[in-house]
Scaffold this motif. Structure first.
Motif, PDB file in Angstrom:
ATOM      1  N   HIS A 109      -1.848   0.892  -6.402  1.00  0.00           N
ATOM      2  CA  HIS A 109      -2.952   0.558  -5.502  1.00  0.00           C
ATOM      3  C   HIS A 109      -4.261   1.123  -6.034  1.00  0.00           C
ATOM      4  O   HIS A 109      -5.290   0.430  -6.071  1.00  0.00           O
ATOM      5  N   ILE A 129       1.462   3.777  -4.647  1.00  0.00           N
ATOM      6  CA  ILE A 129       0.079   4.176  -4.417  1.00  0.00           C
ATOM      7  C   ILE A 129      -0.699   4.247  -5.734  1.00  0.00           C
ATOM      8  O   ILE A 129      -1.883   3.888  -5.787  1.00  0.00           O
ATOM      9  N   VAL A 181      -7.486   8.657  -4.498  1.00  0.00           N
ATOM     10  CA  VAL A 181      -7.263   7.982  -3.221  1.00  0.00           C
ATOM     11  C   VAL A 181      -8.429   8.224  -2.272  1.00  0.00           C
ATOM     12  O   VAL A 181      -8.917   7.299  -1.603  1.00  0.00           O
ATOM     13  N   SER A 208     -10.677   5.318  -0.741  1.00  0.00           N
ATOM     14  CA  SER A 208     -10.589   5.126   0.712  1.00  0.00           C
ATOM     15  C   SER A 208     -11.965   5.137   1.367  1.00  0.00           C
ATOM     16  O   SER A 208     -12.156   4.539   2.431  1.00  0.00           O
ATOM     17  N   CYS A 263       0.824  -1.218   0.000  1.00  0.00           N
ATOM     18  CA  CYS A 263       0.000   0.000   0.000  1.00  0.00           C
ATOM     19  C   CYS A 263       0.852   1.260   0.000  1.00  0.00           C
ATOM     20  O   CYS A 263       0.326   2.363  -0.165  1.00  0.00           O
ATOM     21  N   GLY A 264       2.156   1.114   0.224  1.00  0.00           N
ATOM     22  CA  GLY A 264       3.053   2.267   0.218  1.00  0.00           C
ATOM     23  C   GLY A 264       3.421   2.792   1.585  1.00  0.00           C
ATOM     24  O   GLY A 264       4.209   3.742   1.709  1.00  0.00           O
ATOM     25  N   GLN A 265       2.884   2.178   2.625  1.00  0.00           N
ATOM     26  CA  GLN A 265       3.117   2.690   3.975  1.00  0.00           C
ATOM     27  C   GLN A 265       4.592   2.662   4.356  1.00  0.00           C
ATOM     28  O   GLN A 265       5.106   3.627   4.940  1.00  0.00           O
ATOM     29  N   GLN A 300      -1.900   7.677   2.183  1.00  0.00           N
ATOM     30  CA  GLN A 300      -1.841   7.740   0.722  1.00  0.00           C
ATOM     31  C   GLN A 300      -2.203   9.129   0.208  1.00  0.00           C
ATOM     32  O   GLN A 300      -1.545   9.655  -0.699  1.00  0.00           O
ATOM     33  N   ALA A 326      -4.051   3.388   3.848  1.00  0.00           N
ATOM     34  CA  ALA A 326      -4.902   3.569   2.672  1.00  0.00           C
ATOM     35  C   ALA A 326      -5.880   4.723   2.857  1.00  0.00           C
ATOM     36  O   ALA A 326      -6.239   5.403   1.893  1.00  0.00           O
TER      37      ALA A 326
END
Length: 258
Positions: free
Chosen positions: A49, A46, A95, A99, A29-31, A79, A75
């Motif tokens: 995603h 992201i 996003v 979300s 998810c890019g976290q 993001q 997310a």
């Protein structure tokens, strides 16, 4: 690393009568990138995603479920912050749209599906650790505990200082290892004091950290994701769970601190 959380989520939702799709194009998810300051790299992840889960906006799916409070929080919050940081307003808008359809597993069950008793059976004593991101970012509240209390045969024991961090924090545990180890010792002492058979949480990252510590003192405490317990029934106990501590040996608080 721990696919059983996702496997149990699918098993649970299908048992409740829902159709589950697992998009093969999904990755991180890019976290991790965002938390470490790599915003440009995070933005690329992201975008993937967003592309992968865009069908939820066309009505192909009703909801996106994440069996991780940490990733749910990313997310729904991180993001967008990353997209704004790199100046991609179109990505930030997308996003936000996606979300709005994204839920932690406990949120989906309790708030969207209106289910607390999922028909699970788990005859063991359990204590629950509220992970930082699920508690403070995803804000799942006491939904996991409500789901656990409805499980037949399960005895839920309150964990002392349940809202205190276990010391993992991703790269924090490596960059600040001594502080992380001290925090872990406190968490382990609290867990062992409950005499519960199983430690449950909604994030396998924290379970990995705590489970490693519990195994080193041979506590005998198993770690299990919330989804794994909810997926277990009398007829079909969920077999995907792992144990960091196969030996059932009681460890003292002093041993945990060491």
């Amino acid at each position: 690393m721990f696919p059983q959380a996702a496997q149990a989520t699918v098993s649970l939702l299908e048992r409740l009568g829902h159709e589950v799709h697992f998009p093969p194009g999904q990755v991180c998810c890019g976290q991790m990138h965002a938390n470490t300051g790599y915003f440009k790299q995070a933005a690329r992840v992201i975008r993937n995603h967003v592309e992968t889960f865009s069908p939820v906006l066309d009505g192909q799916w009703d909801a996106i479920v994440i069996p991780s409070g940490s990733c749910t929080g990313a997310a729904r919050h991180e993001q967008r912050l990353v997209a704004e940081h790199v100046g991609d307003t179109a990505l930030a808008t997308r996003v936000e749209q996606i979300s709005a359809h994204t839920y932690d597993l406990s949120e989906l069950l309790v708030d969207v599906l209106g289910v607390v008793d999922v028909g699970a059976y788990f005859p063991h004593t359990v204590t629950y650790h509220s992970t930082c991101h699920s508690l403070r970012v995803a804000k799942v509240g006491d939904r996991p505990q409500a789901l656990l209390r409805a499980v037949e045969g399960l005895s839920l024991i309150d964990l002392p200082d349940a809202d205190i961090c276990c010391g993992f924090g991703g790269t924090f545990s490596m960059k600040n290892s001594e502080t992380s180890t001290a925090m872990l010792a406190d968490k382990m002492s609290a867990i062992i004091s409950t005499r519960a058979e199983v430690l449950c949480a909604g994030d396998y990252s924290c379970l990995m950290h705590i489970g490693g510590g519990l195994s080193r003192v041979q506590s005998g405490v198993r770690i299990m994701h919330l989804a794994e317990i909810l997926a277990s029934t009398k007829q079909a106990p969920f077999e995907g769970n792992i144990s960091f501590a196969p030996q059932h040996v009681q460890a003292s608080t002093e041993e945990a601190a060491r």
